[in-house]
Design a protein around this motif. Sequence first.
Motif, PDB file in Angstrom:
ATOM      1  N   ASP A   1      58.242  17.240  -0.846  1.00  0.00           N
ATOM      2  CA  ASP A   1      57.256  16.963  -1.888  1.00  0.00           C
ATOM      3  C   ASP A   1      57.128  15.479  -2.162  1.00  0.00           C
TER       4      ASP A   1
ATOM      5  N   ASP B   1      61.592  24.157  -7.526  1.00  0.00           N
ATOM      6  CA  ASP B   1      61.478  24.939  -6.293  1.00  0.00           C
ATOM      7  C   ASP B   1      62.684  24.651  -5.383  1.00  0.00           C
ATOM      8  N   ASP B   2      62.975  25.596  -4.537  1.00  0.00           N
ATOM      9  CA  ASP B   2      64.061  25.421  -3.562  1.00  0.00           C
ATOM     10  C   ASP B   2      63.515  25.763  -2.179  1.00  0.00           C
ATOM     11  N   PRO B   3      62.822  24.831  -1.531  1.00  0.00           N
ATOM     12  CA  PRO B   3      62.172  25.150  -0.258  1.00  0.00           C
ATOM     13  C   PRO B   3      63.125  25.426   0.892  1.00  0.00           C
TER      14      PRO B   3
ATOM     15  N   THR C   1      52.671  18.666  -1.124  1.00  0.00           N
ATOM     16  CA  THR C   1      53.813  19.453  -0.687  1.00  0.00           C
ATOM     17  C   THR C   1      53.599  19.907   0.745  1.00  0.00           C
TER      18      THR C   1
ATOM     19  N   LYS D   1      69.082  27.515 -12.046  1.00  0.00           N
ATOM     20  CA  LYS D   1      68.049  26.682 -11.427  1.00  0.00           C
ATOM     21  C   LYS D   1      68.406  25.217 -11.575  1.00  0.00           C
TER      22      LYS D   1
ATOM     23  N   GLY E   1      56.783  22.003  -9.563  1.00  0.00           N
ATOM     24  CA  GLY E   1      57.572  22.375  -8.397  1.00  0.00           C
ATOM     25  C   GLY E   1      58.928  21.724  -8.331  1.00  0.00           C
TER      26      GLY E   1
END
Length: 827
Positions: free
Chosen positions: A392, A318-320, A413, A362, A315
């Motif tokens: 996270d 990832d881009d929350p 997370t 990314k 993760g």
Amino acid sequence: MNRSRKPIAFVAALALLSSMSPAAGQSAGQGGGVTLEQIMADQDWVGNPPENPYWADDGRAVFYQIKRRGSDIRDLYRLDLATGQSALIPPADLGKVDRPGEISRDLQWKVYAHEGDIFLKDLHNGTVRQITRTHDEESEPAFLVGDRRLSYRRGDTFFIHDMETGLASQAAEIRLEKAPAERDEENGYLEKQQERLFDVIRKREGREKENREHRETLQKADPNRPPLPWYLGTEVEIREASLSPTGEFLVLVTQPKAREEKAPVMPRYVTETGQVETRDVRVKVGAVPLPNQSLILLDLRSHQRHDLDTKVLPGIYDDPLKEIREKTEARRKAQEEKEKAAQGGEKKPAEKAKDEKPKDEKQARALEVSALVWSQDGRHLAVQLLSQDNKDRWIASLEPAKGPALTPRHRLTDPAWVIDYEFNDYGWLPGTSTLFYLSEESGYSQLYLDDGKRKRQLSPKGERPYEVSAPVVTRDGRYIYYTANAAHPGQYETWRVETATAKAEQLTRLGGEARAVLSPDESQLLLTFSSILRHYELYLQPAQPAADSRAARQLTQTHSAEWLAQDWIMPEVVAVPSSHQKDPIYSRVFVPKDFDPAKKYPAVVFTHGAGYLQNAHYGWSTYFREFMFHTLLAQRGYVVLDIDYRGSQGYGRDWRTAIYRQMGYPEVEDMEDGVAWLVENRSVDPARVGTYGGSYGGFLTFMAMFRKPEIFAAGAALRPVTDWAHYNHPYTANILNTPEEDSEAYERSSPIEYAAGLAKPLLICTGVEDDNVLFQDSVRLVQRLIELEKQDFETAIYPVEGHAFREPSSWLDEYRRILKLFETYLK
């Protein structure tokens, strides 16, 4: 009084407070009860509890500190367990008494730090040897594998002391500069021109390089010389360092060197010099980009450096916050279009930031390393990392002797935020490669084991969800002791669980808040315990399950006679039903001694500070002055509700994160439910309810008074947050992200945006020297209220006070004003 009545006398009533006579103040304790003057006096009158307790090395005594009356100095005492007698340790003996430290694996030695120096004690004969005596600060003493060497730290440098020979050697020399060879290669035009034109320069530099390389060869070959230095360059700084128990590896946590930022300043008006002085204070949320931290493994045997690859974390790409940022950008563009239309002209498009990355590229998320833990044998290292977007937490392990590769072991997370100031304990079971750790993955902090093949929950499922904290492993790894609120959210007891079988046992049954320290032989518990009416005292109990509270023997009694003589109101801890979610809102309720359900009572709702804090529990409150004030209010005929609104500690992840991106909304709903419960269950007149609180509680006073003015007839906001964009980064970014990323959350959650809603009397109290919630917070809100032409507010400033008041005169003035507010508008 009717809540619709206009409070025209409010300003005049508050103006009288500063001229109240002593007699008027003393009348606060009508009927012989506690007075406001006594409540707000120097808290030495209550009695000072034991602090920082620890065991004597032989287990026959315990040590603790006590604050001196009228002073900030703490004195050390020794309590003999056989006689029950305590004795003050005189200054001349402070360097001789037992101190907390690390015990060698063969149980023969103990090493500890005292006043910045390192000491070694032989546990067989009691002799103590001082290892260092310097003006520098030495810390983190530890035994290396084999128990014949110990390490300690001085700044970012580790030293190794050989216990048999007395030799002190430096484990590694870290230099934040470029290596000489690298500096040679980076010579500019002028330097290179000099080398090209002048033979003498070339010869001189050649000799210097030859001599340097010769010295390095000799240093590398000679075991009696310190090791070669490590050069990290000029663009980084060291945030943490950890030497392996074998002394063979050093792990560094580095980050780019911080840019010099202009820090906000805070003026001080009442000073020793008579001049206005200033000092720097913290920056505001999102004001300074957080540096991405990196891990470096240094092999001290081969002098090889390895930069550890954190891209293996699941993760990490990832881009929350992607959707939130896009929504924020859309809001910004819509606002620009609106402004352009209003101005009737074209608006120049914003320039693209030079360091902005292509949207389709990314990027690994920035990290913070929160802890480094070695296994007992030094073969394994565990690293805990947090994403700087707060979503996270990872635990990864490393076997440095086998290679510099991180192995992910656990990922937690959370779409809201992973808590970074609690429930992050982890480590190794002794003699194994098995990790224990706490995790909120079930919704509540629980204890887990991971042997690399299988993960299992170690703490048992209870009749109700509960939270586990403060795990401590026994020397043999058989048990893990921990604290849990399994029976009730407000009762914290000591438990232990067997690591092999997961059999759990409750050890203490004291019914309040109990924290334990294991004795040196692990047969007894030194307990720090408090109840609602008694601050923390020391107790002793066998490290075995107890049938009831009688198993624990009280060791100290530090309450004053004055405190014990008072007729304090014992609050009831109640579960207030919520109209917005299934879990109840736990609260303390204070009622007058002569409570008559046939009468109608005024009421006050208190909201604690810190947001994430628990106050409706069965232990001693950190808000002990407020506890005493609530007794005074009850003596004067008020009902008081002390509420653990959503966001409070002790009730699990969902309760904690209910405020994500909407601070002040769930909490005010809970306050409203609390008032409804008081009306239905404690004969409270809904037209005569007030509220007050400090810090986060002051913020909630604003949100309730501005957004729901029909709930409360009056309110007092103390040291209050008025605009979250002006608070600090570590706290605020967890809950609201940053203003640039999530402006909507800040506008939704900041009282200054709702100031137009003020319709009832409001008191604002704030310290001028507050470096937590800055004085500017209140100044900006007051200006906003002035421009809104609001009349029903008053401000009291405290020129010499910070966030936590220190002067009894300031406490008394503040609470006189609060009491007068309630007496004027609730009675």
